[in-house]
Design a protein around this motif. Structure first.
Motif, short mmCIF file in Angstrom:
data_model
loop_
_atom_site.label_atom_id
_atom_site.label_comp_id
_atom_site.label_asym_id
_atom_site.label_seq_id
_atom_site.Cartn_x
_atom_site.Cartn_y
_atom_site.Cartn_z
N ALA A 1 12.03 67.53 -85.60
CA ALA A 1 11.99 67.41 -87.05
C ALA A 1 11.12 66.22 -87.46
O ALA A 1 11.19 65.16 -86.84
CB ALA A 1 13.39 67.26 -87.60
N LYS B 1 10.93 70.90 -90.61
CA LYS B 1 12.39 70.85 -90.66
C LYS B 1 12.97 71.94 -89.77
O LYS B 1 12.31 72.96 -89.52
CB LYS B 1 12.85 71.08 -92.10
N SER C 1 16.39 69.41 -84.31
CA SER C 1 16.89 68.33 -85.19
C SER C 1 17.15 67.06 -84.42
O SER C 1 17.09 67.03 -83.20
CB SER C 1 18.16 68.78 -85.89
#
Length: 124
Positions: A14, A87, A124
């Protein structure tokens, strides 16, 4: 008929960036509005970005506006999608697409040619 081949996908964290490329063959991309769609597992294929035949007009999915940039190089018959600040929700297979007009690019029914896709995974 135009043939489209994508490349540039991969696994990133991310916040990182990727640039996707789509090389066209068979016909020049000046003939088409060009764009990108994406499809996440279990979801419908959605429009991401498009650029007009002239390159003077663009259109983006609201959630990627300001992070993604579509561009083209007519001499190389190639379309690019620069993706910044990625993202986890951007994780999907990204498909290059051709349509006759920018206005018809946002709908799957308006696409006249598809690439086979390149996978983008954002951790993430």
């Amino acid at each position: 008929q135009v043939q489209l081949v994508e490349s540039g996908g991969g696994l990133v964290q991310a916040g990182e960036s990727l640039r996707l490329s789509c090389v066209a063959s068979g016909r020049t991309i000046i003939t088409y509005a060009m764009g990108w769609f994406r499809q996440a597992p279990g979801k419908e294929r959605e429009f991401v970005a498009a650029i007009s035949r002239s390159g003077g007009g663009t259109n983006y999915l609201e959630s990627v506006q300001g992070r993604f940039t579509i561009s083209k190089n007519n001499d190389r018959n190639t379309v690019y999608l620069q993706m910044n600040s990625l993202k986890p929700e951007d994780t999907a297979t990204y498909y290059c697409a051709a349509s006759l007009w920018l206005a018809t690019m946002t709908q799957k029914g308006g696409v006249v040619a598809w690439g086979k896709g390149t996978l983008v995974t954002v951790s993430s």
